[in-house]
Motif scaffolding. Structure first.
Motif, mmCIF file in Angstrom:
data_model
loop_
_atom_site.group_PDB
_atom_site.id
_atom_site.type_symbol
_atom_site.label_atom_id
_atom_site.label_comp_id
_atom_site.label_asym_id
_atom_site.label_seq_id
_atom_site.Cartn_x
_atom_site.Cartn_y
_atom_site.Cartn_z
ATOM 1 N N GLY A 1 -8.175 61.163 11.863
ATOM 2 C CA GLY A 1 -8.408 61.605 10.321
ATOM 3 C C GLY A 1 -7.341 61.131 9.119
ATOM 4 N N GLN A 2 -6.716 59.905 9.273
ATOM 5 C CA GLN A 2 -5.890 59.349 8.597
ATOM 6 C C GLN A 2 -6.222 58.000 7.998
ATOM 7 O OE1 GLN A 2 -2.393 60.649 8.034
ATOM 8 N NE2 GLN A 2 -3.544 62.667 8.746
ATOM 9 N N SER B 1 -4.079 61.598 4.499
ATOM 10 C CA SER B 1 -5.180 62.356 5.233
ATOM 11 C C SER B 1 -6.380 61.799 4.432
ATOM 12 C CB SER B 1 -5.252 63.907 5.100
ATOM 13 O OG SER B 1 -6.328 64.453 5.502
ATOM 14 N N LYS B 2 -7.453 61.646 5.238
ATOM 15 C CA LYS B 2 -8.902 61.399 4.707
ATOM 16 C C LYS B 2 -9.303 62.477 3.626
ATOM 17 C CE LYS B 2 -10.509 58.066 8.151
ATOM 18 N NZ LYS B 2 -11.523 57.867 9.135
ATOM 19 N N THR B 3 -8.618 63.449 3.634
ATOM 20 C CA THR B 3 -8.861 64.424 2.704
ATOM 21 C C THR B 3 -8.058 64.467 1.200
ATOM 22 O OG1 THR B 3 -7.372 66.048 3.487
ATOM 23 C CG2 THR B 3 -9.812 66.244 4.432
ATOM 24 N N ASP B 4 -7.436 63.364 1.291
ATOM 25 C CA ASP B 4 -6.463 63.008 0.173
ATOM 26 C C ASP B 4 -7.236 63.044 -0.998
ATOM 27 O OD1 ASP B 4 -3.456 62.478 -0.707
ATOM 28 O OD2 ASP B 4 -5.005 61.161 -1.736
#
Length: 188
Positions: free
Chosen positions: A11-12, A22-25
């Motif tokens: 997930g990075q 994070s891929k949610t950044d």
């Protein structure tokens, strides 16, 4: 060469600046939406193969697609070295879009009513690209309002690009003799 690294399995990911996030950044969202916009322009251009559209129009769309790759890199944290401004977008890029919008609008019938997105496959794909561009612009503003730094010329370019994509969709339908669908209210 393998195209997978397995690094992202946790997930990075890395931004272009080398920072691990994070891929949610929010920056990942921004360049992901830019990639989605770019891919949708590729879809629109794929529909042009069998159509008789002016070459200048098609080349201009292709140049936007290439430029979006640079914008995506900037959104991913890459800082252009050859720019004093800190952005790949210049005022002349916005002016170019405005001139092309004006050129397309000269041949289009005046809009007196709202029109529904659609028509030919290419025009429909351009309308989808327009909505993705608007979402990218909104997400960019959220990023800025939460303290992120994005050059104002990039924000302005995306705003103008969505206008261009609307005009481009209309231009394609007009060139193909495809009538636009006028929105009719259910209450009027």
């Amino acid at each position: 060469m393998k195209i997978y690294t397995k690094f992202g399995d946790g997930g990075q990911t890395y931004l272009a600046s080398g920072i691990k996030v994070s891929k949610t950044d929010p920056r990942v969202d921004l360049y992901g939406s830019c990639d989605e916009l770019n891919s949708t322009l590729g879809l629109a251009l794929s529909f042009a193969k069998d159509l008789r559209l002016e070459s200048h129009f098609l080349e201009y769309l292709k140049s936007i697609q290439s430029f979006l790759f640079e914008i995506g890199s900037e959104l991913a944290g890459y800082v252009p070295r050859d720019s004093k401004e800190g952005t790949v977008v210049h005022a002349s890029d916005v002016e170019s879009l405005e001139k092309e919008i004006d050129r397309l609008m000269e041949v289009l019938p005046e809009i007196k009513f709202f029109i529904l997105p659609g028509g030919s496959s290419m025009a429909s794909a351009l309308h989808i690209a327009r909505t993705i561009c608007r979402r990218l612009e909104r997400d960019l503003l959220v990023f800025i309002e939460s303290g992120g730094e994005i050059h104002s010329d990039l924000r302005i370019y995306l705003n103008r690009l969505s206008d261009y994509l609307f005009a481009a969709a209309r231009f394609v339908n007009h060139a193909l003799g495809q009538e636009e669908t006028i929105w009719k209210s259910r209450t009027k």
